[in-house]
Design a protein around this motif. Sequence first.
Motif, PDB file in Angstrom:
ATOM      1  N   ARG A  12      44.992  73.233  36.713  1.00  0.00           N
ATOM      2  CA  ARG A  12      44.183  74.448  36.885  1.00  0.00           C
ATOM      3  C   ARG A  12      42.901  74.292  36.093  1.00  0.00           C
ATOM      4  O   ARG A  12      42.940  74.056  34.884  1.00  0.00           O
ATOM      5  CB  ARG A  12      44.924  75.664  36.357  1.00  0.00           C
ATOM      6  N   GLY A  14      39.865  76.333  34.885  1.00  0.00           N
ATOM      7  CA  GLY A  14      39.186  77.620  34.718  1.00  0.00           C
ATOM      8  C   GLY A  14      37.864  77.416  34.002  1.00  0.00           C
ATOM      9  O   GLY A  14      37.532  76.306  33.589  1.00  0.00           O
ATOM     10  N   ARG A  15      37.148  78.493  33.839  1.00  0.00           N
ATOM     11  CA  ARG A  15      35.871  78.424  33.149  1.00  0.00           C
ATOM     12  C   ARG A  15      36.100  78.212  31.647  1.00  0.00           C
ATOM     13  O   ARG A  15      35.350  77.490  30.987  1.00  0.00           O
ATOM     14  CB  ARG A  15      35.120  79.752  33.386  1.00  0.00           C
ATOM     15  N   ILE A  16      37.155  78.802  31.130  1.00  0.00           N
ATOM     16  CA  ILE A  16      37.450  78.713  29.688  1.00  0.00           C
ATOM     17  C   ILE A  16      38.676  77.859  29.412  1.00  0.00           C
ATOM     18  O   ILE A  16      38.688  77.058  28.492  1.00  0.00           O
ATOM     19  CB  ILE A  16      37.669  80.133  29.097  1.00  0.00           C
ATOM     20  N   LEU A  17      39.720  78.028  30.232  1.00  0.00           N
ATOM     21  CA  LEU A  17      40.965  77.298  29.993  1.00  0.00           C
ATOM     22  C   LEU A  17      41.298  76.348  31.137  1.00  0.00           C
ATOM     23  O   LEU A  17      41.119  76.681  32.305  1.00  0.00           O
ATOM     24  CB  LEU A  17      42.132  78.294  29.823  1.00  0.00           C
ATOM     25  N   VAL A  70      44.566  73.879  32.435  1.00  0.00           N
ATOM     26  CA  VAL A  70      45.961  73.493  32.246  1.00  0.00           C
ATOM     27  C   VAL A  70      46.166  72.110  32.849  1.00  0.00           C
ATOM     28  O   VAL A  70      45.755  71.858  33.986  1.00  0.00           O
ATOM     29  CB  VAL A  70      46.913  74.515  32.905  1.00  0.00           C
ATOM     30  N   MET A 121      40.883  74.004  26.013  1.00  0.00           N
ATOM     31  CA  MET A 121      39.823  75.009  26.014  1.00  0.00           C
ATOM     32  C   MET A 121      38.479  74.308  26.164  1.00  0.00           C
ATOM     33  O   MET A 121      38.230  73.274  25.540  1.00  0.00           O
ATOM     34  CB  MET A 121      39.864  75.778  24.702  1.00  0.00           C
ATOM     35  N   ASN A 148      53.307  77.829  32.076  1.00  0.00           N
ATOM     36  CA  ASN A 148      51.867  78.093  32.057  1.00  0.00           C
ATOM     37  C   ASN A 148      51.546  78.917  33.294  1.00  0.00           C
ATOM     38  O   ASN A 148      51.885  78.509  34.416  1.00  0.00           O
ATOM     39  CB  ASN A 148      51.065  76.781  32.099  1.00  0.00           C
ATOM     40  N   LEU A 176      48.950  80.218  35.874  1.00  0.00           N
ATOM     41  CA  LEU A 176      47.690  79.642  36.327  1.00  0.00           C
ATOM     42  C   LEU A 176      46.800  80.651  37.039  1.00  0.00           C
ATOM     43  O   LEU A 176      45.576  80.605  36.917  1.00  0.00           O
ATOM     44  CB  LEU A 176      47.983  78.457  37.251  1.00  0.00           C
ATOM     45  N   MET A 224      45.607  85.996  26.193  1.00  0.00           N
ATOM     46  CA  MET A 224      44.163  85.978  26.350  1.00  0.00           C
ATOM     47  C   MET A 224      43.647  87.414  26.308  1.00  0.00           C
ATOM     48  O   MET A 224      44.242  88.316  26.906  1.00  0.00           O
ATOM     49  CB  MET A 224      43.797  85.338  27.685  1.00  0.00           C
ATOM     50  N   ASP A 251      38.610  84.505  32.836  1.00  0.00           N
ATOM     51  CA  ASP A 251      38.650  83.070  33.132  1.00  0.00           C
ATOM     52  C   ASP A 251      38.848  82.839  34.627  1.00  0.00           C
ATOM     53  O   ASP A 251      39.551  83.540  35.288  1.00  0.00           O
ATOM     54  CB  ASP A 251      39.807  82.431  32.347  1.00  0.00           C
TER      55      ASP A 251
END
Lengths: 127, 127, 127, 127
Positions: free
Chosen positions: A86, A88-91, A93, A117, B68, B70, C117, C127
């Motif tokens: 995954r 994301g913009r911040i996280l 996985v 991160m 996790n 997602l 979060m 995110d």
Amino acid sequence: MTTIGASLVSVGEGEVEIIVPFSEALTQQHGFIHAGVVTTIVDTACGFAALTLMPADAAVLTTEFKVNFLSPAKGERLRAVGHVVRAGRILMVCLGEVFAEAGGKSKQIALMTTTMMVVDTATGLRD
Amino acid sequence: MTTIGASLVSVGEGEVEIIVPFSEALTQQHGFIHAGVVTTIVDTACGFAALTLMPADAAVLTTEFKVNFLSPAKGERLRAVGHVVRAGRILMVCLGEVFAEAGGKSKQIALMTTTMMVVDTATGLRD
Amino acid sequence: MTTIGASLVSVGEGEVEIIVPFSEALTQQHGFIHAGVVTTIVDTACGFAALTLMPADAAVLTTEFKVNFLSPAKGERLRAVGHVVRAGRILMVCLGEVFAEAGGKSKQIALMTTTMMVVDTATGLRD
Amino acid sequence: MTTIGASLVSVGEGEVEIIVPFSEALTQQHGFIHAGVVTTIVDTACGFAALTLMPADAAVLTTEFKVNFLSPAKGERLRAVGHVVRAGRILMVCLGEVFAEAGGKSKQIALMTTTMMVVDTATGLRD
């Protein structure tokens, strides 16, 4: 990574592969490669995999990981593969797998999941 | 599993697939399926996958899992796939994935790793 | 939480306690409270604990959790305690513990670590 | 552990404390102690803590761990504390905490949960 003799053998979009040749210096009391080394290699593979999907000036920070150790780490070399599940913009996985290889055979010895991160290096740590 | 409308759609050696249709009863305040439901489905898929590789009279016990999350769990149905990554005599490590499906599209929404314990039902719990 | 009869019994800065009385509806095939229920309770306790340290208009999102199941969930009631171990601007790490209580005695049955979060409800998901 | 300069400072029943002085050799590119080192120290503390509750001829094997990284590992020394949360005949669950210490102050920088397996050295690996 230099210290343990690791080399990046493949870098794709969201997937990175690292090889570490077996060496006496990396083993623990039973002659297996130490769990800390296994963990470091696959964490690094996941981190680089995440980096391939981040903006050019971003850095990556491991916020958490979990490792299941499946079998003793022995053989001629270890191969760690990290890929992003995954982005994301911040996280991000990632899933990481480590294989022990010898005599042309490969056996999975560890399984990692981790949350990376995205760190904006212009503004410093994000959190 | 009956309560949440889940059904086993595929059972292979070391791999099991479960489908749960979307239902209002499973949602939380934002209209997404609750994380607890997502977790239960994929834990169950992993448990059944482990069972397919155990002796006939064995039972399975989840000793630990990590999930996790997602993406939000929304769509027409959830599909959970569990498969065994390592089959030991006492411990089995499984990887589970959950997908939200709608309009013929599928998106992964959760990733689980878990350690299952083989329980000998003749002698009771093993630990 | 209403469905499973849970009640908040204590809310401190960064720490929250939830009680759930034992009920037949929450049990699985062996008469123990289902792991999914145990997980949901302690995830909720951790989420509320994180909320106590967030800005007033923030919401909380579980990005990942891991649970170690220590003993069967049986007794008169479950008590889940969640507390914040690290409070960041974006990510909060919490530790959760679940105890089964009966006859004035308490036994820990589950251990959770989780990353929450902080979601800015004004701007939507982060995110 | 010798290589990284670690020393056992306290061994109680089910609880062990390890100290590692800060050293340039342990740091990564930002001058912090590497996550792999942090992980190894706390895994070792948890393993020794588990050993204190095992039969004299048993060995310990880490089957899985999860680490949440809370803050950068910097300071004069790291202190890792591992303690047993559940002591089973086959599996032990431990909680580990790592603190960075400097100028008389202490700050938690990592949180680990792990499952250790009791290995009977007379009969070899258990699984």
